[in-house]
Scaffold this motif. Structure first.
Motif, PDB file in Angstrom:
ATOM      1  N   LEU A   1      40.167  39.450  35.840  1.00 22.97           N
ATOM      2  CA  LEU A   1      41.373  39.409  36.672  1.00 22.97           C
ATOM      3  C   LEU A   1      42.423  38.542  35.987  1.00 22.97           C
ATOM      4  CD1 LEU A   1      42.695  40.146  39.455  1.00 22.97           C
ATOM      5  CD2 LEU A   1      41.891  37.908  40.254  1.00 22.97           C
ATOM      6  N   PRO A   2      43.614  39.062  35.713  1.00 20.53           N
ATOM      7  CA  PRO A   2      44.655  38.225  35.121  1.00 20.53           C
ATOM      8  C   PRO A   2      45.080  37.117  36.088  1.00 20.53           C
ATOM      9  CG  PRO A   2      45.187  40.558  34.901  1.00 20.53           C
ATOM     10  CD  PRO A   2      44.041  40.467  35.861  1.00 20.53           C
ATOM     11  N   VAL A   3      45.053  35.884  35.621  1.00 21.59           N
ATOM     12  CA  VAL A   3      45.383  34.731  36.453  1.00 21.59           C
ATOM     13  C   VAL A   3      46.400  33.861  35.722  1.00 21.59           C
ATOM     14  CG1 VAL A   3      44.508  32.617  37.534  1.00 21.59           C
ATOM     15  CG2 VAL A   3      43.115  34.695  37.574  1.00 21.59           C
ATOM     16  N   VAL A   4      47.424  33.419  36.444  1.00 20.91           N
ATOM     17  CA  VAL A   4      48.395  32.461  35.907  1.00 20.91           C
ATOM     18  C   VAL A   4      48.494  31.301  36.895  1.00 20.91           C
ATOM     19  CG1 VAL A   4      50.781  32.022  35.231  1.00 20.91           C
ATOM     20  CG2 VAL A   4      49.716  34.231  34.684  1.00 20.91           C
ATOM     21  N   LEU A   5      48.285  30.083  36.400  1.00 17.33           N
ATOM     22  CA  LEU A   5      48.420  28.896  37.235  1.00 17.33           C
ATOM     23  C   LEU A   5      49.862  28.413  37.231  1.00 17.33           C
ATOM     24  CD1 LEU A   5      45.375  26.562  36.471  1.00 17.33           C
ATOM     25  CD2 LEU A   5      45.632  28.239  38.283  1.00 17.33           C
TER      26      LEU A   5
ATOM     27  N   MET B   1      55.474  36.152  33.449  1.00 15.02           N
ATOM     28  CA  MET B   1      54.331  36.117  32.541  1.00 15.02           C
ATOM     29  C   MET B   1      53.276  37.132  32.967  1.00 15.02           C
ATOM     30  SD  MET B   1      51.982  32.764  31.652  1.00 15.02           S
ATOM     31  CE  MET B   1      53.407  31.771  31.180  1.00 15.02           C
ATOM     32  N   LEU B   2      52.991  37.167  34.276  1.00 17.74           N
ATOM     33  CA  LEU B   2      51.971  38.080  34.776  1.00 17.74           C
ATOM     34  C   LEU B   2      52.422  39.535  34.674  1.00 17.74           C
ATOM     35  CD1 LEU B   2      49.156  38.143  36.054  1.00 17.74           C
ATOM     36  CD2 LEU B   2      50.249  38.012  38.302  1.00 17.74           C
ATOM     37  N   LEU B   3      53.668  39.823  35.037  1.00 18.41           N
ATOM     38  CA  LEU B   3      54.164  41.201  34.982  1.00 18.41           C
ATOM     39  C   LEU B   3      54.280  41.693  33.539  1.00 18.41           C
ATOM     40  CD1 LEU B   3      56.876  41.277  37.793  1.00 18.41           C
ATOM     41  CD2 LEU B   3      54.476  41.888  37.914  1.00 18.41           C
ATOM     42  N   ALA B   4      54.621  40.801  32.618  1.00 20.07           N
ATOM     43  CA  ALA B   4      54.663  41.183  31.205  1.00 20.07           C
ATOM     44  C   ALA B   4      53.268  41.574  30.715  1.00 20.07           C
ATOM     45  CB  ALA B   4      55.222  40.042  30.367  1.00 20.07           C
ATOM     46  N   HIS B   5      52.268  40.902  31.238  1.00 22.77           N
ATOM     47  CA  HIS B   5      50.884  41.242  30.873  1.00 22.77           C
ATOM     48  C   HIS B   5      50.538  42.655  31.334  1.00 22.77           C
ATOM     49  CE1 HIS B   5      46.593  40.851  30.170  1.00 22.77           C
ATOM     50  NE2 HIS B   5      46.379  41.174  31.432  1.00 22.77           N
ATOM     51  N   PHE B   6      51.015  43.042  32.500  1.00 22.05           N
ATOM     52  CA  PHE B   6      50.756  44.401  32.992  1.00 22.05           C
ATOM     53  C   PHE B   6      51.368  45.449  32.065  1.00 22.05           C
ATOM     54  CE2 PHE B   6      50.895  42.583  37.588  1.00 22.05           C
ATOM     55  CZ  PHE B   6      49.622  42.056  37.415  1.00 22.05           C
ATOM     56  N   LYS B   7      52.418  45.051  31.357  1.00 24.99           N
ATOM     57  CA  LYS B   7      53.082  45.988  30.446  1.00 24.99           C
ATOM     58  C   LYS B   7      52.539  45.909  29.020  1.00 24.99           C
ATOM     59  CE  LYS B   7      57.404  45.770  33.085  1.00 24.99           C
ATOM     60  NZ  LYS B   7      58.842  45.379  33.074  1.00 24.99           N
TER      61      LYS B   7
ATOM     62  N   PHE C   1      43.234  28.760  31.475  1.00 24.83           N
ATOM     63  CA  PHE C   1      44.183  29.609  32.187  1.00 24.83           C
ATOM     64  C   PHE C   1      45.566  29.575  31.548  1.00 24.83           C
ATOM     65  CE2 PHE C   1      41.302  28.284  35.658  1.00 24.83           C
ATOM     66  CZ  PHE C   1      40.856  29.531  36.055  1.00 24.83           C
ATOM     67  N   PRO C   2      46.247  30.705  31.502  1.00 20.93           N
ATOM     68  CA  PRO C   2      47.682  30.666  31.234  1.00 20.93           C
ATOM     69  C   PRO C   2      48.356  29.909  32.380  1.00 20.93           C
ATOM     70  CG  PRO C   2      46.830  32.915  31.169  1.00 20.93           C
ATOM     71  CD  PRO C   2      45.757  32.060  31.755  1.00 20.93           C
ATOM     72  N   SER C   3      49.406  29.172  32.071  1.00 18.10           N
ATOM     73  CA  SER C   3      50.014  28.378  33.137  1.00 18.10           C
ATOM     74  C   SER C   3      51.483  28.116  32.868  1.00 18.10           C
ATOM     75  CB  SER C   3      49.276  27.037  33.297  1.00 18.10           C
ATOM     76  OG  SER C   3      49.427  26.239  32.135  1.00 18.10           O
TER      77      SER C   3
END
Length: 334
Positions: free
Chosen positions: A140-144, A303-309, A154-156
């Motif tokens: 699961l992609p997680v950003v703190l 950051m999270l939405l860029a990961h989806f792309k 974690f990416p943060s």
């Protein structure tokens, strides 16, 4: 009766698969056929379920967000930064709090199991780190946001807590305040240790080390700020400044000082941290270290939405700067 995808297919004279392709933009379709399907959808008023569209697309178009509580004064600004980005990109936001402890966490886990969202933004609730780690390691992609425990796995998105504390100290030193006290937050929070270290180091370097008895353990609440400073005043301790590690406890300190008949800033200067809207409307208006709260939410969501792309999640924290905002609690009005 609700309109179904089968109704659309029947009226348009196509298969349900063709309707699904039109809805999700997948596969090559005859332009006239696609136009006819869209016209039927509009005429019938068909609204596809989010779950069905998510399954077809391979994602839900929903971002999850887990926070401790909505009562924290700065949560709303972070949340607004997230919402601005998420909605602009056509995603929805599913918000979870931990107000009810284990019960809240069980409900959150049910949504995780149901794959109700594509990725997770987290302002870490106490006691959830191990579970969040498991989710991240399971894919699961997680950003703190505001990595309070310094978790490199974690990416943060974080802020400059240490230099923020240092800027508060430099400001007070420039005003000639040599006997400050610090009202901290919970000891387990990384930001608390960083803010204290930055503040204490500046005073030590200036030849005025901070006495241990002038570090008052707090919990980031108004009442704790008020009671901690009130107890210190009752003990007869001498001090000329208060650095409270968030604006809510700083507001409590302001009240304790006024109740003791002290003038702010003439007798005691006060500095907070966060720069929530409350700070500008305190009496007197509160000097504070500004955290870019809305920008932190914005950056984490991007950051999270860029990961989806297809952009890999970063391995290093994105750190946004703090800066001092000077108001009447340290600036003489005469």
């Amino acid at each position: 009766m609700p309109i179904t995808i089968a109704d659309v297919a029947k009226h348009a004279g196509v298969s349900k698969t063709t309707v699904s392709r039109v809805l999700n933009g997948k596969g090559e379709l005859n332009a006239a056929t696609a136009a006819r399907v869209r016209q039927v959808i509009a005429e019938l008023g068909y609204v596809p379920s989010a779950g069905a569209v998510g399954l077809a697309r391979g994602r839900t178009q929903i971002v999850g967000m887990l926070v401790p509580s909505l009562t924290w004064p700065w949560i709303g600004q972070v949340l607004q930064g997230v919402v601005d980005v998420v909605e602009a990109e056509g995603f929805g936001l599913l918000l979870f709090t931990c107000n009810r402890g284990e019960e809240s966490l069980r409900r959150f886990a049910q949504q995780v199991s149901a794959k109700s969202f594509d990725g997770l933004l987290v302002i870490e609730p106490e006691g959830t780190l191990d579970y969040i780690t498991e989710l991240h390691q399971a894919g699961l992609p997680v950003v703190l946001i505001d990595d309070r425990g310094h978790q490199p796995i974690f990416p943060s998105v974080a802020t400059t807590d240490r230099s923020g504390g240092a800027s508060a100290a430099r400001h007070l030193l420039e005003l000639g305040r040599r006997r400050p006290v610090v009202v901290t937050g919970p000891e387990s929070f990384g930001c608390v240790q960083d803010r204290l270290a930055g503040f204490a180091d500046e005073y030590a370097e200036a030849g005025h080390p901070l006495p241990p008895e002038h570090v008052l353990l707090g919990d980031f609440t108004f009442e704790q700020g008020r009671s901690a400073v009130g107890r210190l005043l009752a003990s007869g301790a001498s001090f000329d400044a208060v650095f409270a590690q968030n604006d809510l406890s700083a507001s409590g300190a302001l009240l304790a000082l006024r109740e003791a008949g002290l003038r702010i800033p003439e007798d005691v200067a006060v500095v907070g941290f966060d720069d929530v809207p409350l700070a500008a409307y305190s009496e007197p208006a509160l000097t504070t270290v500004h955290q870019p709260l809305r920008e932190m939410g914005d950056a984490a969501a991007r950051m999270l939405l860029a990961h989806f792309k297809g952009t890999p999640l970063p391995t290093a924290a994105e750190v946004l700067p703090t800066h001092l905002v000077v108001r009447d609690s340290t600036r003489s009005r005469t």
